[in-house]
Design a protein around this motif. Structure first.
Motif, PDB file in Angstrom:
ATOM      1  N   SER A 238     -37.139 -25.588 -56.148  1.00  0.00           N
ATOM      2  CA  SER A 238     -38.463 -24.966 -56.131  1.00  0.00           C
ATOM      3  C   SER A 238     -38.436 -23.540 -56.041  1.00  0.00           C
ATOM      4  O   SER A 238     -37.462 -22.978 -55.385  1.00  0.00           O
ATOM      5  N   THR A 239     -39.541 -22.859 -56.573  1.00  0.00           N
ATOM      6  CA  THR A 239     -39.510 -21.353 -56.738  1.00  0.00           C
ATOM      7  C   THR A 239     -39.610 -20.729 -55.049  1.00  0.00           C
ATOM      8  O   THR A 239     -38.910 -19.871 -54.815  1.00  0.00           O
ATOM      9  N   GLY A 242     -36.114 -21.260 -53.657  1.00  0.00           N
ATOM     10  CA  GLY A 242     -35.376 -20.332 -54.565  1.00  0.00           C
ATOM     11  C   GLY A 242     -35.518 -18.687 -53.903  1.00  0.00           C
ATOM     12  O   GLY A 242     -34.518 -18.145 -53.815  1.00  0.00           O
ATOM     13  N   ARG A 243     -36.589 -18.589 -53.927  1.00  0.00           N
ATOM     14  CA  ARG A 243     -36.877 -17.073 -53.434  1.00  0.00           C
ATOM     15  C   ARG A 243     -36.480 -16.877 -51.967  1.00  0.00           C
ATOM     16  O   ARG A 243     -36.097 -15.603 -51.575  1.00  0.00           O
ATOM     17  N   LEU A 260     -35.294 -22.577 -61.038  1.00  0.00           N
ATOM     18  CA  LEU A 260     -36.329 -22.798 -60.293  1.00  0.00           C
ATOM     19  C   LEU A 260     -37.913 -23.441 -60.906  1.00  0.00           C
ATOM     20  O   LEU A 260     -37.037 -24.134 -62.040  1.00  0.00           O
ATOM     21  N   GLY A 261     -38.527 -23.487 -60.538  1.00  0.00           N
ATOM     22  CA  GLY A 261     -39.521 -24.272 -61.140  1.00  0.00           C
ATOM     23  C   GLY A 261     -40.277 -23.936 -62.722  1.00  0.00           C
ATOM     24  O   GLY A 261     -39.655 -22.671 -63.066  1.00  0.00           O
ATOM     25  N   CYS A 293     -37.690 -30.123 -64.461  1.00  0.00           N
ATOM     26  CA  CYS A 293     -38.265 -28.691 -64.596  1.00  0.00           C
ATOM     27  C   CYS A 293     -38.423 -28.288 -65.745  1.00  0.00           C
ATOM     28  O   CYS A 293     -39.346 -27.371 -65.958  1.00  0.00           O
ATOM     29  N   PHE A 412     -44.222 -18.478 -64.278  1.00  0.00           N
ATOM     30  CA  PHE A 412     -42.979 -19.132 -64.822  1.00  0.00           C
ATOM     31  C   PHE A 412     -42.609 -18.820 -66.125  1.00  0.00           C
ATOM     32  O   PHE A 412     -43.401 -18.495 -67.064  1.00  0.00           O
ATOM     33  N   SER A 458     -40.493 -16.212 -62.427  1.00  0.00           N
ATOM     34  CA  SER A 458     -40.140 -16.880 -61.262  1.00  0.00           C
ATOM     35  C   SER A 458     -39.344 -18.201 -61.666  1.00  0.00           C
ATOM     36  O   SER A 458     -39.389 -18.906 -60.511  1.00  0.00           O
ATOM     37  N   SER A 459     -38.997 -18.517 -62.566  1.00  0.00           N
ATOM     38  CA  SER A 459     -38.176 -19.513 -63.122  1.00  0.00           C
ATOM     39  C   SER A 459     -36.584 -19.445 -62.831  1.00  0.00           C
ATOM     40  O   SER A 459     -36.063 -20.398 -63.035  1.00  0.00           O
ATOM     41  N   GLY A 460     -36.136 -18.360 -62.288  1.00  0.00           N
ATOM     42  CA  GLY A 460     -35.018 -18.187 -61.773  1.00  0.00           C
ATOM     43  C   GLY A 460     -34.002 -16.899 -62.481  1.00  0.00           C
ATOM     44  O   GLY A 460     -34.627 -16.058 -63.149  1.00  0.00           O
TER      45      GLY A 460
END
Length: 496
Positions: A238-239, A242-243, A260-261, A293, A412, A458-460
């Motif tokens: 999850s974001t 991950g953050r 991430l998400g 995902c 995302f 925000s996906s990675g």
């Protein structure tokens, strides 16, 4: 024994793998791994604690020093042996994926295909750890660039594609000369960690190089990420988590690879083939119950095709086989746990209160959720949030520009898809979507071992696959050699 029954041959599937030994953890918690469809207890695992994690990292560090010196052809041969083992044990692994994670036969076999493919690609990495000689500004200087392993890599895996999403970090990390400590999600500890250690143990990697720890996060806190030994933490999940991992790694100057998400959109343009788009959307939405995902979360349809698409999509969704994942024609089986169902139902109720219309109302049987289809805007809860379940929200768009605007109106940017009558029109729209991957006239759930996989926003951070994995799990060192005497201005001007 019933005819055709799978014989599961690996034993000790309830142990941590630390310093080359299968043993109980020293934590306070006993965790029960259960079948999400019928609640059967599959294994009871004594979980690891901080001391176990410390031992695992120290073991990986010690063995890595010799592993990196091993002839690259030998490292490659061990990786190829792992591929052969997985090919020979496919049915065994499929059975585990069905029992532990609720995978359908289709999803389980797709996952094994991915696992084998990424390991086969990683087997080439030891022979691609090349360096180069680069020209220098300084006369008589030779600049050498050496590619080297990072040292030790910490891998944190998720529950949804547990075997593959762990292996896509474990295999490249090992192949490039690193030691590894793997922490699978406890819900899928067998397929996400224990079986991978079994494979590499059988393939012949040095004992202690790969470790698998199954801790209680409440007991260990941030110890897995904060430990001083790993130089990279690879996390899929999850974001928010991950953050947090990114913040910890930034404070400790560690590399991160974060997948991430997502809130992935499939866009259907005005000239698209509706039947083809519906077929793609059904697979991209409901594969593994939407617990992917890359799964489609929003379907954005040009207003001229909207009514036709909604009707066809709902009609086809009603025909999907839902239920026991052991039945080979089942597409939608159980979600991972009841908490996931409760979260999704809450989001659906909120979307209804925000004006969304229920076009197909599913039902819940245990941990199994039948498909839900909603229509509404990009602002309803089921469109704004990643459902991670069998829930689709269909949104109308005025034109191509409006469709792109809606698709990008999210924090995302992992995957997506565009259906168009003209492939080049689809590509032009795809290039405007801020996301790591877009698939034209296909659906969003795609992964290949040679292609860069990863997200934006925000996906990675980072990319997996092919040369990008080789880059993620290695570093480079510059060594210069001065072959001719170099005049030093400090020496000549001030030391006469």
């Amino acid at each position: 024994m019933d005819k055709g029954e799978i014989v599961l041959t690996y034993e000790n599937l309830n142990k941590n793998y630390i310093s080359g030994k299968w043993r109980d953890g020293n934590g306070k918690t006993m965790y029960e791994v259960t079948n999400p469809y019928n609640g059967q207890v599959l294994e009871k695992i004594k979980m690891a604690n901080k001391e176990d994690i410390d031992e695992a990292y120290k073991s990986a560090e010690k063995e890595q020093k010799e592993w990196m010196k091993l002839n690259p052809f030998e490292r490659s041969s061990i990786m190829e042996k792992a591929v052969q083992i997985m090919e020979s044990r496919r049915e065994e692994f499929v059975e585990h994926l069905i029992n532990e994670g609720g995978s359908s036969h289709l999803k389980a076999n797709v996952e094994i295909d991915f696992v084998i493919a990424i390991t086969r690609e990683a087997a080439s990495f030891p022979l691609r750890m090349t360096g180069e000689i680069v020209p220098s500004l300084i006369p008589g200087k030779e600049n050498r660039i050496y590619r080297k392993p990072l040292g030790v890599v910490g891998v944190i895996g998720p529950f949804n594609f547990p075997m593959y999403l762990a292996m896509r970090s474990v295999a490249p990390a090992l192949a490039t000369g690193n030691g590894v400590v793997l922490k699978p999600d406890e819900q899928t500890a067998i397929t996400g960690g224990i079986l991978l250690a079994k494979v590499f143990e059988e393939a012949g990697i040095p004992k202690g190089l790969l470790n698998v720890v199954i801790p209680n996060i409440k007991e260990i806190g941030d110890a897995f990420v904060d430990h001083p030994i790993p130089r990279l933490i690879s996390f899929t999940g999850s974001t928010p988590v991950g953050r947090h991992i990114g913040e910890l790694c930034g404070r400790n100057i560690k590399k991160t690879a974060l997948e991430l998400g997502g809130n992935n959109a499939l866009i259907v343009l005005g000239d698209a083939d509706v039947e083809r788009a519906v077929n793609s959307a059904l697979f991209g939405k409901f594969m593994h119950n939407g617990q992917i995902c890359m799964a489609i979360n929003r379907i954005i349809v040009h207003k001229d095709k909207y009514d036709e698409f909604v009707k066809s999509f709902v009609d086809q969704a009603k025909k999907i086989k839902v239920g026991d994942p052991r039945d080979k024609d089942t597409l939608i089986g159980p979600l991972i746990n009841r908490e996931a169902i409760d979260r999704i139902l809450e989001q659906i109720d909120e979307a209804k209160n925000q004006g969304a219309k229920i076009e197909l109302e599913g039902k819940v049987e245990g941990n199994v959720m039948h498909p839900y289809v909603l229509t509404g805007t990009n602002d309803v809860s089921t469109a704004k949030n990643e459902m991670f379940g069998p829930v689709a929200t269909i949104i109308p768009a005025e034109d191509d520009k409006d469709a792109v605007r809606i698709a990008n109106d999210t924090p995302f940017g992992l995957s997506g898809a565009v259906h168009a009558g003209s492939p080049e029109r689809g590509v032009e729209v795809a290039k405007q979507i801020v996301t790591g991957m877009v698939h034209v006239n296909d659906q969003s759930v795609n992964d290949e071992p040679l292609i860069a996989f990863g997200g934006e926003k925000s996906s990675g951070i980072g990319r997996f696959g092919g040369e990008w994995s080789l880059e993620e799990f290695t570093t480079v060192q510059w060594i210069s050699v001065q072959t001719e005497n170099r005049e030093n201005p400090y020496y000549t001007n001030y030391l006469d």
